[in-house]
Design a protein around this motif. Structure first.
Motif, PDB file in Angstrom:
ATOM      1  N   GLN A 109      63.479  79.303  37.604  1.00 26.20           N
ATOM      2  CA  GLN A 109      63.405  78.210  38.995  1.00 26.20           C
ATOM      3  C   GLN A 109      64.471  78.146  40.464  1.00 26.20           C
ATOM      4  OE1 GLN A 109      65.174  75.197  36.700  1.00 26.20           O
ATOM      5  NE2 GLN A 109      63.211  74.148  36.738  1.00 26.20           N
ATOM      6  N   LEU A 110      65.623  79.541  40.530  1.00 24.07           N
ATOM      7  CA  LEU A 110      66.135  79.902  40.793  1.00 24.07           C
ATOM      8  C   LEU A 110      65.114  81.480  41.897  1.00 24.07           C
ATOM      9  CD1 LEU A 110      69.254  80.641  39.883  1.00 24.07           C
ATOM     10  CD2 LEU A 110      69.197  79.171  41.222  1.00 24.07           C
ATOM     11  N   MET A 182      71.413  61.557  34.288  1.00 26.01           N
ATOM     12  CA  MET A 182      70.732  62.029  35.468  1.00 26.01           C
ATOM     13  C   MET A 182      70.698  63.441  35.971  1.00 26.01           C
ATOM     14  SD  MET A 182      72.907  61.425  39.461  1.00 26.01           S
ATOM     15  CE  MET A 182      72.169  60.952  40.975  1.00 26.01           C
ATOM     16  N   GLY A 183      69.151  62.982  36.477  1.00 25.89           N
ATOM     17  CA  GLY A 183      68.364  64.523  36.766  1.00 25.89           C
ATOM     18  C   GLY A 183      68.084  64.730  37.706  1.00 25.89           C
ATOM     19  N   PHE A 184      68.052  66.207  38.379  1.00 31.00           N
ATOM     20  CA  PHE A 184      66.953  65.758  39.558  1.00 31.00           C
ATOM     21  C   PHE A 184      65.980  66.617  39.177  1.00 31.00           C
ATOM     22  CE2 PHE A 184      71.584  65.288  40.811  1.00 31.00           C
ATOM     23  CZ  PHE A 184      71.632  64.849  41.999  1.00 31.00           C
ATOM     24  N   PHE A 185      65.213  66.736  40.047  1.00 33.96           N
ATOM     25  CA  PHE A 185      63.762  67.058  40.048  1.00 33.96           C
ATOM     26  C   PHE A 185      63.708  67.764  41.856  1.00 33.96           C
ATOM     27  CE2 PHE A 185      63.815  64.135  36.906  1.00 33.96           C
ATOM     28  CZ  PHE A 185      62.676  64.776  36.218  1.00 33.96           C
ATOM     29  N   LEU A 186      63.105  69.063  41.765  1.00 35.44           N
ATOM     30  CA  LEU A 186      62.765  69.336  42.819  1.00 35.44           C
ATOM     31  C   LEU A 186      61.263  68.925  43.712  1.00 35.44           C
ATOM     32  CD1 LEU A 186      63.164  71.346  44.934  1.00 35.44           C
ATOM     33  CD2 LEU A 186      62.393  73.005  43.662  1.00 35.44           C
ATOM     34  N   ASP A 222      57.333  69.711  34.331  1.00 34.30           N
ATOM     35  CA  ASP A 222      57.874  69.776  33.189  1.00 34.30           C
ATOM     36  C   ASP A 222      59.457  71.344  34.027  1.00 34.30           C
ATOM     37  OD1 ASP A 222      60.369  68.759  31.404  1.00 34.30           O
ATOM     38  OD2 ASP A 222      60.077  71.153  30.348  1.00 34.30           O
ATOM     39  N   GLU A 223      58.582  71.564  34.665  1.00 37.07           N
ATOM     40  CA  GLU A 223      59.552  72.861  35.088  1.00 37.07           C
ATOM     41  C   GLU A 223      60.282  72.227  36.395  1.00 37.07           C
ATOM     42  OE1 GLU A 223      55.619  74.489  36.355  1.00 37.07           O
ATOM     43  OE2 GLU A 223      56.067  73.252  34.561  1.00 37.07           O
ATOM     44  N   ARG A 224      60.143  71.018  37.078  1.00 38.84           N
ATOM     45  CA  ARG A 224      60.431  70.936  38.437  1.00 38.84           C
ATOM     46  C   ARG A 224      61.980  69.944  38.293  1.00 38.84           C
ATOM     47  NH1 ARG A 224      58.846  74.697  40.687  1.00 38.84           N
ATOM     48  NH2 ARG A 224      56.737  74.588  41.435  1.00 38.84           N
TER      49      ARG A 224
END
Length: 388
Positions: A109-110, A182-186, A222-224
């Motif tokens: 992801q990075l 809490m989650g963060f999605f790109l 899912d990878e987002r």
């Protein structure tokens, strides 16, 4: 300018020169940006083209490894040109810096995101909601992410989405019931179900176009899902948030410079010379410069402490204290500048009234003043108790 005392490296001086080359364009468009509440897209594109938006990427990912002190210097400089441009791009710079410092994302992801940033992608977090208020106060987001097959479906609405007309990616804060966290999605702006509700009707930082982000059953892979966090983000120490007060420091500098120039040129026929010779005017100038010195030494000192791996662990409430001090000093500095200039400062053709309106927005950027003071007080009390 006192600011030059804080440009201590060739890297900083080189980038200050590059940014100063944009001053005429940025200052020239600031009035129209404010009056039309129009996002300064051309300014942001110039910064992207210059490579500014990749500075906070680490060197191993193709960036410059920009430090917090570097960022404070650069954002202060941009703030002195146009507050809306500086605050907008500052969010991107701070988000990118935090992502690669914390390294909460997977390596894939990075690596993917670094390539996007180098190609010109601009990002901001979308966290605030009308019902929860500031995310730093711990409210659970109403935006929900629900599992669907191998991916997720996101629905909700975010407010205060700065740079909404220009962002490539939204880092969307959601509640994930499945994970009780809490989650963060790109999320890319072209994803189906994404729209912008234009409702940014404000008196300050008008050009940031911080409209609402609407997510209507937005499907993402899912990878987002790049971050899963327990507890409010406000409890996390984040030195990159110093981009906020550095912008307001720059706005205060612009107001100070305007007022001093006015004082050295304005010569009413009731006096000999200019008003800069009057004791009361000199008092205002001295007070403005003293506040600027206090703000500047505080924010740069804390930035450098955070940049140092030895002292970083000791920095906590100082970050909030820097924001508190700089923003409140900026407000009083600009008030003094307006008192010095007089009724002309209220004219819509005078930039002082814009500076005054823009710095008021700083009171509502995190962390809020009451939280900063409360945390400092509680830390003092706990420290005293621990020594008993």
């Amino acid at each position: 300018m006192t600011k030059s005392l804080f440009a201590t490296s060739e890297f900083q001086r080189d980038w200050l020169q590059k940014l100063e080359a944009l001053r005429t364009d940025f200052e020239g468009s600031a009035k129209a940006t404010d009056e039309e509440a129009r996002f300064p897209q051309q300014n942001i594109q110039q910064l992207v083209d210059l490579g500014y938006t990749s500075l906070t990427l680490p060197k191993e990912y193709g960036g410059a490894g920009c430090s917090i002190a570097d960022l404070v210097l650069f954002q202060e400089t941009l703030g002195s040109m146009d507050g809306a441009t500086a605050l907008s791009i500052g969010w991107h710079q701070g988000v990118v810096g935090e992502i690669y410092e914390k390294r909460q994302w997977t390596e894939d992801q990075l690596a993917f995101f670094a390539e996007e940033v180098k190609k010109g992608a601009v990002v901001n977090r979308a966290v605030s909601e009308a019902q929860t208020g500031s995310p730093t106060r711990g409210g659970r987001p109403g935006t929900q992410a629900v599992r669907k097959g191998s991916g997720w479906v996101i629905s909700g609405e975010k407010n205060f989405t700065t740079m909404s007309p220009y962002l490539t990616y939204f880092l969307v804060g959601t509640w994930i019931e499945e994970k009780k966290a809490m989650g963060f999605f790109l999320v890319h702006r072209d994803t189906p179900g994404i729209s912008i509700r234009e409702n940014w009707h404000v008196i300050g930082m008008r050009g940031t176009e911080s409209h609402n982000l609407v997510l209507d059953e937005v499907e993402v892979a899912d990878e987002r899902l790049v971050e899963v966090q327990q507890g409010p983000r406000g409890n996390k120490v984040n030195g990159w948030a110093l981009h906020i007060p550095s912008t307001y420091l720059g706005i205060a500098q612009a107001a100070r410079d305007y007022a001093v120039k006015f004082a050295t040129e304005h010569s009413p026929n009731s006096i000999e010379g200019t008003i800069s010779d009057l004791p009361n005017v000199q008092t205002l100038i001295g007070q403005m410069d003293l506040e600027m010195m206090q703000s500047r030494y505080m924010i740069y000192g804390i930035a450098r402490s955070y940049d140092d791996e030895v002292t970083r662990a000791l920095v906590s409430h100082e970050l909030g204290a820097a924001k508190y001090t700089v923003v409140n000093h900026a407000i009083t500095t600009i008030d003094k500048a307006m008192r010095l200039v007089g009724a002309k400062s209220l004219n819509l053709d005078c930039p002082l009234q814009r500076y005054y309106r823009d710095v008021r927005a700083g009171l509502h950027n995190p962390p809020m003043d009451d939280m900063t003071i409360s945390k400092i007080a509680k830390a003092a009390i706990e420290e005293m108790k621990s020594h008993r």
